[in-house]
Design a protein around this motif. Structure first.
Motif, PDB file in Angstrom:
ATOM      1  N   GLY A 105      12.525 -62.625 -32.826  1.00  0.00           N
ATOM      2  CA  GLY A 105      11.192 -62.843 -33.143  1.00  0.00           C
ATOM      3  C   GLY A 105      10.290 -61.628 -33.686  1.00  0.00           C
ATOM      4  O   GLY A 105       9.554 -61.822 -34.456  1.00  0.00           O
ATOM      5  N   THR A 106      11.171 -60.622 -33.564  1.00  0.00           N
ATOM      6  CA  THR A 106      10.477 -59.396 -34.176  1.00  0.00           C
ATOM      7  C   THR A 106      10.697 -59.210 -35.651  1.00  0.00           C
ATOM      8  O   THR A 106      11.772 -59.574 -36.290  1.00  0.00           O
ATOM      9  N   GLU A 107       9.528 -58.836 -36.297  1.00  0.00           N
ATOM     10  CA  GLU A 107       9.533 -58.597 -37.761  1.00  0.00           C
ATOM     11  C   GLU A 107       9.719 -57.269 -38.127  1.00  0.00           C
ATOM     12  O   GLU A 107       9.510 -56.272 -37.422  1.00  0.00           O
ATOM     13  N   CYS A 108      10.348 -56.943 -39.403  1.00  0.00           N
ATOM     14  CA  CYS A 108      10.568 -55.780 -39.833  1.00  0.00           C
ATOM     15  C   CYS A 108       9.996 -55.948 -41.314  1.00  0.00           C
ATOM     16  O   CYS A 108      10.493 -56.636 -41.904  1.00  0.00           O
ATOM     17  N   ILE A 109       9.358 -54.853 -41.718  1.00  0.00           N
ATOM     18  CA  ILE A 109       8.876 -54.980 -43.193  1.00  0.00           C
ATOM     19  C   ILE A 109       9.677 -53.695 -43.744  1.00  0.00           C
ATOM     20  O   ILE A 109       9.446 -52.605 -43.187  1.00  0.00           O
ATOM     21  N   PHE A 110       9.899 -53.937 -45.195  1.00  0.00           N
ATOM     22  CA  PHE A 110      10.362 -53.040 -45.858  1.00  0.00           C
ATOM     23  C   PHE A 110       9.585 -52.551 -47.020  1.00  0.00           C
ATOM     24  O   PHE A 110       9.505 -51.255 -47.598  1.00  0.00           O
ATOM     25  N   SER A 111       8.848 -53.518 -47.599  1.00  0.00           N
ATOM     26  CA  SER A 111       7.980 -53.443 -48.618  1.00  0.00           C
ATOM     27  C   SER A 111       7.160 -54.714 -48.828  1.00  0.00           C
ATOM     28  O   SER A 111       7.042 -55.460 -47.862  1.00  0.00           O
ATOM     29  N   ASP A 112       6.089 -54.888 -49.942  1.00  0.00           N
ATOM     30  CA  ASP A 112       5.328 -55.777 -49.920  1.00  0.00           C
ATOM     31  C   ASP A 112       6.383 -57.180 -50.473  1.00  0.00           C
ATOM     32  O   ASP A 112       5.725 -58.288 -50.213  1.00  0.00           O
ATOM     33  N   ASP A 113       7.543 -56.776 -50.981  1.00  0.00           N
ATOM     34  CA  ASP A 113       8.448 -57.925 -51.450  1.00  0.00           C
ATOM     35  C   ASP A 113       9.340 -58.276 -50.580  1.00  0.00           C
ATOM     36  O   ASP A 113      10.092 -59.119 -50.698  1.00  0.00           O
ATOM     37  N   LEU A 114       9.465 -57.633 -49.391  1.00  0.00           N
ATOM     38  CA  LEU A 114      10.770 -57.854 -48.626  1.00  0.00           C
ATOM     39  C   LEU A 114      10.333 -57.452 -47.159  1.00  0.00           C
ATOM     40  O   LEU A 114       9.775 -56.273 -46.396  1.00  0.00           O
ATOM     41  N   THR A 119      16.346 -63.782 -35.541  1.00  0.00           N
ATOM     42  CA  THR A 119      16.347 -65.095 -35.081  1.00  0.00           C
ATOM     43  C   THR A 119      17.287 -65.159 -33.947  1.00  0.00           C
ATOM     44  O   THR A 119      17.385 -66.074 -33.153  1.00  0.00           O
ATOM     45  N   ASP A 120      18.247 -64.115 -33.982  1.00  0.00           N
ATOM     46  CA  ASP A 120      19.470 -64.415 -32.740  1.00  0.00           C
ATOM     47  C   ASP A 120      19.956 -62.917 -32.489  1.00  0.00           C
ATOM     48  O   ASP A 120      19.834 -62.018 -33.447  1.00  0.00           O
ATOM     49  N   ILE A 121      20.371 -62.877 -31.427  1.00  0.00           N
ATOM     50  CA  ILE A 121      21.098 -61.414 -31.000  1.00  0.00           C
ATOM     51  C   ILE A 121      22.574 -61.873 -30.758  1.00  0.00           C
ATOM     52  O   ILE A 121      22.896 -62.405 -29.728  1.00  0.00           O
ATOM     53  N   LYS A 122      23.574 -61.206 -31.308  1.00  0.00           N
ATOM     54  CA  LYS A 122      25.083 -61.493 -30.978  1.00  0.00           C
ATOM     55  C   LYS A 122      25.443 -60.782 -29.960  1.00  0.00           C
ATOM     56  O   LYS A 122      24.940 -59.924 -29.163  1.00  0.00           O
ATOM     57  N   GLU A 123      26.734 -61.385 -29.015  1.00  0.00           N
ATOM     58  CA  GLU A 123      27.123 -60.491 -27.990  1.00  0.00           C
ATOM     59  C   GLU A 123      27.392 -59.077 -28.313  1.00  0.00           C
ATOM     60  O   GLU A 123      27.190 -58.253 -27.332  1.00  0.00           O
ATOM     61  N   ASP A 124      27.943 -58.727 -29.567  1.00  0.00           N
ATOM     62  CA  ASP A 124      28.190 -57.354 -29.761  1.00  0.00           C
ATOM     63  C   ASP A 124      26.938 -56.235 -30.204  1.00  0.00           C
ATOM     64  O   ASP A 124      27.166 -55.407 -30.423  1.00  0.00           O
ATOM     65  N   GLY A 125      25.826 -57.085 -30.166  1.00  0.00           N
ATOM     66  CA  GLY A 125      24.598 -56.528 -30.330  1.00  0.00           C
ATOM     67  C   GLY A 125      24.129 -56.421 -31.797  1.00  0.00           C
ATOM     68  O   GLY A 125      22.792 -56.205 -32.227  1.00  0.00           O
ATOM     69  N   ASN A 126      24.963 -57.005 -32.761  1.00  0.00           N
ATOM     70  CA  ASN A 126      24.419 -57.312 -34.159  1.00  0.00           C
ATOM     71  C   ASN A 126      23.327 -58.327 -34.191  1.00  0.00           C
ATOM     72  O   ASN A 126      23.304 -59.458 -33.034  1.00  0.00           O
ATOM     73  N   ARG A 127      22.570 -58.212 -35.011  1.00  0.00           N
ATOM     74  CA  ARG A 127      21.208 -59.278 -35.083  1.00  0.00           C
ATOM     75  C   ARG A 127      21.482 -60.344 -36.166  1.00  0.00           C
ATOM     76  O   ARG A 127      22.154 -59.875 -37.276  1.00  0.00           O
ATOM     77  N   ILE A 128      21.240 -61.495 -36.054  1.00  0.00           N
ATOM     78  CA  ILE A 128      20.993 -62.531 -37.136  1.00  0.00           C
ATOM     79  C   ILE A 128      19.714 -62.325 -37.336  1.00  0.00           C
ATOM     80  O   ILE A 128      18.812 -62.615 -36.537  1.00  0.00           O
ATOM     81  N   VAL A 129      19.462 -62.277 -38.862  1.00  0.00           N
ATOM     82  CA  VAL A 129      17.990 -62.303 -39.341  1.00  0.00           C
ATOM     83  C   VAL A 129      17.725 -63.117 -40.461  1.00  0.00           C
ATOM     84  O   VAL A 129      18.668 -63.535 -41.075  1.00  0.00           O
ATOM     85  N   ASN A 130      16.409 -63.445 -40.657  1.00  0.00           N
ATOM     86  CA  ASN A 130      16.124 -64.267 -41.904  1.00  0.00           C
ATOM     87  C   ASN A 130      15.199 -63.520 -42.672  1.00  0.00           C
ATOM     88  O   ASN A 130      14.282 -62.962 -42.429  1.00  0.00           O
ATOM     89  N   PHE A 131      15.841 -63.002 -43.954  1.00  0.00           N
ATOM     90  CA  PHE A 131      14.838 -62.215 -44.862  1.00  0.00           C
ATOM     91  C   PHE A 131      13.690 -63.184 -45.725  1.00  0.00           C
ATOM     92  O   PHE A 131      13.854 -64.364 -45.870  1.00  0.00           O
ATOM     93  N   LYS A 132      12.465 -62.585 -45.572  1.00  0.00           N
ATOM     94  CA  LYS A 132      11.492 -62.802 -46.563  1.00  0.00           C
ATOM     95  C   LYS A 132      11.346 -62.142 -47.994  1.00  0.00           C
ATOM     96  O   LYS A 132      11.352 -61.012 -47.687  1.00  0.00           O
ATOM     97  N   TYR A 133      11.377 -62.604 -49.054  1.00  0.00           N
ATOM     98  CA  TYR A 133      11.105 -61.782 -50.187  1.00  0.00           C
ATOM     99  C   TYR A 133      10.444 -62.418 -51.276  1.00  0.00           C
ATOM    100  O   TYR A 133      10.472 -63.729 -51.273  1.00  0.00           O
TER     101      TYR A 133
END
Length: 340
Positions: A105-114, A119-133
Protein backbone atom coordinates in the motif's frame (compact mmCIF):
# COMPACT_ATOMS: atom_id res chain seq x y z
CA UNK A 1 29.92 -32.11 -8.73
CA UNK A 2 31.08 -29.42 -6.31
CA UNK A 3 30.77 -25.65 -6.77
CA UNK A 4 34.34 -25.41 -5.46
CA UNK A 5 35.50 -27.33 -8.55
CA UNK A 6 34.79 -24.24 -10.68
CA UNK A 7 36.90 -21.81 -8.68
CA UNK A 8 40.05 -20.12 -9.99
CA UNK A 9 42.39 -17.35 -8.83
CA UNK A 10 41.70 -13.93 -10.35
CA UNK A 11 43.57 -10.78 -9.29
CA UNK A 12 41.13 -7.90 -8.84
CA UNK A 13 43.16 -5.71 -11.21
CA UNK A 14 42.11 -7.94 -14.13
CA UNK A 15 38.40 -7.17 -13.65
CA UNK A 16 37.74 -4.71 -16.50
CA UNK A 17 36.30 -1.43 -15.20
CA UNK A 18 35.63 0.08 -18.63
CA UNK A 19 35.26 -1.20 -22.19
CA UNK A 20 38.17 -1.20 -24.64
CA UNK A 21 38.48 2.03 -26.63
CA UNK A 22 37.12 0.35 -29.76
CA UNK A 23 34.73 -2.56 -29.34
CA UNK A 24 36.44 -5.03 -31.66
CA UNK A 25 39.98 -4.22 -30.47
CA UNK A 26 39.51 -6.22 -27.28
CA UNK A 27 41.60 -9.38 -27.09
CA UNK A 28 40.31 -12.76 -28.23
CA UNK A 29 41.46 -16.15 -26.97
CA UNK A 30 40.69 -18.78 -29.60
CA UNK A 31 40.19 -22.10 -27.79
CA UNK A 32 39.94 -25.59 -29.27
CA UNK A 33 37.41 -27.38 -27.05
CA UNK A 34 38.79 -30.83 -27.92
CA UNK A 35 42.56 -30.30 -27.66
CA UNK A 36 42.49 -27.35 -25.24
CA UNK A 37 44.96 -25.46 -27.44
CA UNK A 38 44.74 -21.66 -27.48
CA UNK A 39 45.68 -18.79 -29.78
CA UNK A 40 45.95 -15.11 -28.83
CA UNK A 41 44.18 -12.77 -31.25
CA UNK A 42 42.09 -9.59 -31.31
CA UNK A 43 38.31 -9.71 -31.59
CA UNK A 44 38.32 -8.36 -35.15
CA UNK A 45 40.14 -11.62 -36.10
CA UNK A 46 36.91 -13.54 -35.34
CA UNK A 47 36.05 -13.24 -39.05
CA UNK A 48 38.94 -15.61 -39.89
CA UNK A 49 37.24 -18.37 -37.86
CA UNK A 50 33.79 -17.99 -39.44
CA UNK A 51 32.98 -19.81 -42.68
CA UNK A 52 30.57 -19.12 -45.51
CA UNK A 53 27.22 -20.71 -44.70
CA UNK A 54 27.72 -20.59 -40.93
CA UNK A 55 24.99 -18.95 -38.84
CA UNK A 56 25.96 -16.40 -36.17
CA UNK A 57 23.20 -16.13 -33.54
CA UNK A 58 22.94 -12.98 -31.40
CA UNK A 59 20.71 -11.78 -28.56
CA UNK A 60 19.17 -8.43 -29.55
CA UNK A 61 17.83 -7.55 -26.10
CA UNK A 62 18.38 -4.00 -24.83
CA UNK A 63 19.23 -3.04 -21.25
CA UNK A 64 16.57 -0.84 -19.68
CA UNK A 65 17.37 2.01 -17.23
CA UNK A 66 16.23 -0.28 -14.43
CA UNK A 67 17.51 1.73 -11.42
CA UNK A 68 15.13 4.44 -10.21
CA UNK A 69 15.34 6.76 -7.20
CA UNK A 70 12.23 8.19 -5.54
CA UNK A 71 10.72 8.98 -2.15
CA UNK A 72 7.56 8.31 -0.15
CA UNK A 73 4.96 11.11 -0.02
CA UNK A 74 6.08 13.89 2.35
CA UNK A 75 9.35 12.07 3.13
CA UNK A 76 12.82 13.10 1.98
CA UNK A 77 14.57 9.74 2.46
CA UNK A 78 15.63 8.27 -0.88
CA UNK A 79 14.07 4.98 -1.98
CA UNK A 80 15.92 2.91 -4.60
CA UNK A 81 13.79 0.76 -6.90
CA UNK A 82 15.33 -1.80 -9.26
CA UNK A 83 13.10 -3.21 -12.01
CA UNK A 84 13.34 -7.00 -12.34
CA UNK A 85 10.41 -8.44 -14.33
CA UNK A 86 7.43 -6.97 -16.11
CA UNK A 87 4.67 -9.33 -14.95
CA UNK A 88 1.86 -7.78 -17.01
CA UNK A 89 0.93 -4.31 -18.21
CA UNK A 90 2.02 -1.90 -15.42
CA UNK A 91 2.69 -4.63 -12.81
CA UNK A 92 6.40 -5.23 -12.09
CA UNK A 93 8.51 -7.29 -9.73
CA UNK A 94 11.17 -5.02 -8.21
CA UNK A 95 13.90 -4.85 -5.59
CA UNK A 96 13.57 -1.94 -3.15
CA UNK A 97 15.96 -0.37 -0.67
CA UNK A 98 15.36 0.20 2.18
CA UNK A 99 12.76 -2.58 2.02
CA UNK A 100 11.33 -2.05 5.51
CA UNK A 101 9.96 1.34 4.41
CA UNK A 102 8.01 -0.14 1.51
CA UNK A 103 5.05 -2.06 2.93
CA UNK A 104 1.95 -3.11 0.97
CA UNK A 105 0.00 0.00 0.00
CA UNK A 106 3.03 2.32 0.26
CA UNK A 107 3.48 4.83 -2.56
CA UNK A 108 6.81 5.90 -4.04
CA UNK A 109 7.08 9.05 -6.18
CA UNK A 110 9.80 9.53 -8.79
CA UNK A 111 8.49 12.60 -10.61
CA UNK A 112 5.24 14.31 -11.59
CA UNK A 113 5.07 11.72 -14.40
CA UNK A 114 5.89 8.51 -12.49
CA UNK A 115 4.96 6.82 -9.21
CA UNK A 116 4.22 3.32 -7.92
CA UNK A 117 2.24 1.54 -5.22
CA UNK A 118 3.38 -1.72 -3.55
CA UNK A 119 0.68 -4.35 -4.11
CA UNK A 120 2.41 -7.45 -2.71
CA UNK A 121 5.61 -8.70 -1.03
CA UNK A 122 7.14 -11.98 -2.16
CA UNK A 123 8.81 -14.54 0.12
CA UNK A 124 12.26 -13.43 -1.05
CA UNK A 125 11.44 -9.82 -0.15
CA UNK A 126 10.97 -8.60 -3.71
CA UNK A 127 7.99 -6.28 -4.15
CA UNK A 128 5.19 -6.47 -6.70
CA UNK A 129 4.32 -2.89 -7.64
CA UNK A 130 1.86 -1.11 -9.87
CA UNK A 131 3.27 1.86 -11.80
CA UNK A 132 1.27 5.00 -12.59
CA UNK A 133 2.63 7.34 -15.23
CA UNK A 134 1.92 9.99 -17.82
CA UNK A 135 2.81 9.13 -21.43
CA UNK A 136 4.71 6.01 -22.57
CA UNK A 137 6.32 4.00 -19.76
CA UNK A 138 9.52 3.19 -21.67
CA UNK A 139 10.07 6.87 -22.51
CA UNK A 140 9.42 7.93 -18.92
CA UNK A 141 11.98 5.52 -17.44
CA UNK A 142 14.49 6.37 -20.19
CA UNK A 143 14.31 9.93 -18.86
CA UNK A 144 14.37 9.12 -15.13
CA UNK A 145 16.20 5.81 -14.77
CA UNK A 146 19.84 4.76 -14.73
CA UNK A 147 21.30 1.84 -16.69
CA UNK A 148 22.54 -0.58 -14.00
CA UNK A 149 26.09 -1.90 -14.16
CA UNK A 150 27.28 -5.18 -12.60
CA UNK A 151 28.35 -4.92 -8.94
CA UNK A 152 32.04 -5.58 -9.76
CA UNK A 153 32.24 -2.46 -11.97
CA UNK A 154 33.08 0.41 -9.63
CA UNK A 155 33.94 3.13 -12.15
CA UNK A 156 31.36 5.40 -13.80
CA UNK A 157 30.53 4.67 -17.42
CA UNK A 158 30.67 7.87 -19.47
CA UNK A 159 28.64 6.54 -22.41
CA UNK A 160 25.79 4.19 -21.43
CA UNK A 161 25.57 2.94 -25.04
CA UNK A 162 28.84 1.07 -24.43
CA UNK A 163 26.81 -1.26 -22.18
CA UNK A 164 24.49 -2.02 -25.13
CA UNK A 165 25.28 -4.15 -28.16
CA UNK A 166 25.25 -2.28 -31.50
CA UNK A 167 22.29 -4.47 -32.55
CA UNK A 168 20.22 -4.10 -29.35
CA UNK A 169 16.59 -3.27 -30.06
CA UNK A 170 14.16 -5.08 -27.72
CA UNK A 171 14.11 -3.44 -24.24
CA UNK A 172 13.74 -5.75 -21.26
CA UNK A 173 17.13 -6.72 -19.76
CA UNK A 174 18.74 -5.50 -16.55
CA UNK A 175 22.18 -6.72 -17.70
CA UNK A 176 23.79 -6.78 -21.13
CA UNK A 177 24.51 -9.95 -23.12
CA UNK A 178 28.18 -9.04 -22.88
CA UNK A 179 29.69 -11.38 -25.49
CA UNK A 180 27.99 -9.19 -28.10
CA UNK A 181 29.59 -5.96 -26.86
CA UNK A 182 32.69 -6.68 -28.98
CA UNK A 183 30.92 -6.42 -32.34
CA UNK A 184 30.94 -3.21 -34.37
CA UNK A 185 28.55 -2.51 -37.24
CA UNK A 186 31.54 -2.58 -39.62
CA UNK A 187 32.69 -6.00 -38.39
CA UNK A 188 29.16 -7.43 -38.70
CA UNK A 189 28.98 -6.09 -42.25
CA UNK A 190 32.28 -7.82 -43.13
CA UNK A 191 31.03 -11.07 -41.58
CA UNK A 192 27.82 -10.83 -43.59
CA UNK A 193 29.79 -10.12 -46.80
CA UNK A 194 31.78 -13.30 -46.17
CA UNK A 195 28.53 -15.27 -46.54
CA UNK A 196 27.86 -15.85 -42.84
CA UNK A 197 24.16 -15.60 -41.95
CA UNK A 198 23.22 -13.32 -39.04
CA UNK A 199 20.29 -14.47 -36.89
CA UNK A 200 18.68 -12.80 -33.87
CA UNK A 201 16.72 -13.97 -30.86
CA UNK A 202 15.76 -12.19 -27.64
CA UNK A 203 16.40 -13.28 -24.07
CA UNK A 204 15.81 -10.69 -21.35
CA UNK A 205 18.81 -11.02 -19.06
CA UNK A 206 17.83 -10.96 -15.39
CA UNK A 207 19.68 -9.96 -12.22
CA UNK A 208 20.02 -13.67 -11.44
CA UNK A 209 22.88 -13.79 -13.92
CA UNK A 210 25.07 -12.27 -11.16
CA UNK A 211 23.72 -14.53 -8.42
CA UNK A 212 26.51 -16.68 -6.98
CA UNK A 213 26.13 -20.43 -6.59
CA UNK A 214 26.11 -20.81 -2.80
CA UNK A 215 25.23 -24.51 -2.60
CA UNK A 216 28.05 -26.99 -2.10
CA UNK A 217 26.66 -29.34 -4.77
CA UNK A 218 25.93 -27.53 -8.05
CA UNK A 219 22.81 -29.65 -8.66
CA UNK A 220 21.23 -28.06 -5.55
CA UNK A 221 21.40 -24.59 -7.15
CA UNK A 222 18.07 -23.15 -8.29
CA UNK A 223 18.40 -21.26 -11.58
CA UNK A 224 16.61 -17.97 -12.19
CA UNK A 225 14.00 -17.73 -14.97
CA UNK A 226 14.33 -15.44 -18.00
CA UNK A 227 11.91 -14.73 -20.85
CA UNK A 228 12.94 -15.52 -24.42
CA UNK A 229 11.54 -15.15 -27.93
CA UNK A 230 12.78 -17.00 -31.02
CA UNK A 231 11.03 -16.01 -34.26
CA UNK A 232 10.28 -18.15 -37.34
CA UNK A 233 12.92 -16.47 -39.48
CA UNK A 234 15.69 -17.40 -37.02
CA UNK A 235 14.31 -20.93 -36.50
CA UNK A 236 14.23 -21.52 -40.27
CA UNK A 237 17.76 -20.14 -40.71
CA UNK A 238 19.14 -22.40 -37.96
CA UNK A 239 17.42 -25.48 -39.41
CA UNK A 240 18.66 -24.69 -42.93
CA UNK A 241 22.22 -24.18 -41.63
CA UNK A 242 22.13 -27.57 -39.88
CA UNK A 243 20.71 -29.21 -43.01
CA UNK A 244 23.59 -27.74 -45.06
CA UNK A 245 26.13 -29.21 -42.62
CA UNK A 246 27.31 -25.78 -41.47
CA UNK A 247 27.81 -24.45 -37.93
CA UNK A 248 25.61 -22.59 -35.47
CA UNK A 249 27.84 -20.09 -33.68
CA UNK A 250 26.24 -18.73 -30.54
CA UNK A 251 27.12 -15.26 -29.27
CA UNK A 252 27.09 -15.59 -25.50
CA UNK A 253 25.58 -17.79 -22.84
CA UNK A 254 22.17 -16.11 -23.22
CA UNK A 255 21.84 -17.12 -26.89
CA UNK A 256 23.08 -20.60 -25.97
CA UNK A 257 20.56 -21.04 -23.17
CA UNK A 258 17.73 -19.90 -25.45
CA UNK A 259 18.63 -22.24 -28.31
CA UNK A 260 19.16 -25.26 -26.09
CA UNK A 261 15.95 -24.47 -24.13
CA UNK A 262 13.87 -24.37 -27.31
CA UNK A 263 15.33 -27.69 -28.47
CA UNK A 264 14.82 -29.31 -25.06
CA UNK A 265 11.19 -28.16 -24.95
CA UNK A 266 10.23 -29.03 -28.55
CA UNK A 267 12.73 -31.70 -29.62
CA UNK A 268 13.73 -29.39 -32.48
CA UNK A 269 14.24 -25.70 -33.26
CA UNK A 270 10.91 -23.98 -33.91
CA UNK A 271 9.40 -20.53 -33.43
CA UNK A 272 8.85 -20.28 -29.68
CA UNK A 273 8.70 -18.01 -26.64
CA UNK A 274 8.44 -18.56 -22.91
CA UNK A 275 10.41 -18.68 -19.67
CA UNK A 276 13.56 -20.73 -19.26
CA UNK A 277 15.48 -21.76 -16.16
CA UNK A 278 17.77 -24.21 -17.97
CA UNK A 279 20.96 -24.94 -16.03
CA UNK A 280 23.82 -26.14 -18.25
CA UNK A 281 26.79 -27.80 -16.53
CA UNK A 282 29.23 -30.62 -17.42
CA UNK A 283 27.39 -33.69 -18.60
CA UNK A 284 24.92 -31.60 -20.64
CA UNK A 285 24.53 -32.73 -24.25
CA UNK A 286 24.41 -29.76 -26.63
CA UNK A 287 21.92 -30.23 -29.46
CA UNK A 288 22.13 -26.91 -31.31
CA UNK A 289 25.33 -24.91 -30.96
CA UNK A 290 28.65 -25.85 -32.61
CA UNK A 291 30.82 -22.93 -31.47
CA UNK A 292 30.56 -20.22 -28.81
CA UNK A 293 31.72 -16.62 -28.47
CA UNK A 294 31.82 -15.67 -24.81
CA UNK A 295 33.56 -13.50 -22.21
CA UNK A 296 35.62 -14.72 -19.23
CA UNK A 297 33.22 -15.48 -16.38
CA UNK A 298 33.15 -15.22 -12.58
CA UNK A 299 34.64 -18.05 -10.52
CA UNK A 300 32.03 -20.57 -9.29
CA UNK A 301 29.30 -19.01 -11.50
CA UNK A 302 26.68 -20.83 -13.58
CA UNK A 303 28.31 -19.21 -16.64
CA UNK A 304 31.72 -20.85 -16.15
CA UNK A 305 29.84 -24.12 -15.60
CA UNK A 306 28.11 -23.66 -18.97
CA UNK A 307 31.36 -23.07 -20.88
CA UNK A 308 32.93 -26.02 -19.04
CA UNK A 309 30.06 -28.18 -20.30
CA UNK A 310 30.92 -27.16 -23.86
CA UNK A 311 34.50 -28.47 -23.39
CA UNK A 312 35.69 -29.92 -20.08
CA UNK A 313 36.14 -28.31 -16.68
CA UNK A 314 39.87 -29.12 -16.67
CA UNK A 315 40.54 -27.62 -20.12
CA UNK A 316 38.49 -24.46 -19.44
CA UNK A 317 40.18 -23.82 -16.07
CA UNK A 318 43.59 -24.34 -17.69
CA UNK A 319 42.66 -21.76 -20.36
CA UNK A 320 41.41 -19.35 -17.67
CA UNK A 321 44.67 -19.70 -15.72
CA UNK A 322 46.55 -19.00 -18.96
CA UNK A 323 44.36 -15.90 -19.51
CA UNK A 324 45.24 -14.67 -16.01
CA UNK A 325 48.96 -15.14 -16.69
CA UNK A 326 48.65 -13.26 -20.00
CA UNK A 327 46.63 -10.52 -18.27
CA UNK A 328 43.45 -10.80 -20.29
CA UNK A 329 40.65 -8.56 -18.99
CA UNK A 330 37.76 -10.35 -17.28
CA UNK A 331 33.94 -10.14 -16.97
CA UNK A 332 31.45 -7.78 -18.64
CA UNK A 333 33.84 -5.21 -20.15
CA UNK A 334 36.64 -7.74 -20.52
CA UNK A 335 38.08 -9.75 -23.40
CA UNK A 336 36.49 -12.62 -25.29
CA UNK A 337 36.92 -16.32 -26.02
CA UNK A 338 35.98 -18.18 -29.19
CA UNK A 339 35.36 -21.82 -28.29
CA UNK A 340 35.20 -24.13 -31.30
Amino acid sequence: MKTEDFDYYLPERLIAQHPSEKRDESRLMVFDKVTGQTEDKHFYDIIDYLEEGDCLVMNDTRVIPARLFGHRPNKEEKIEVFLLNNIEKDLWEVLVRPGKKMKIGTECIFSDDLSLVVTDIKEDGNRIVNFKYQGIFQEVIEKLGNVPLPPYIKEKLEDSERYQTVYSKNPGSVAAPTAGLHFTEELLEKIKNKGVNLAFLTLNVGLGTFRPVNEEEITDHKMHSEFYTLNKETADLINQTKKNGKRIISTGTTSTRTLESVYKKNGKIVEDSGWTDIFIYPGFEFKVIDALITNFHLPKSTLIMLVSAFSTREKILKAYNEAVKKEYRFFSFGDAMFIH
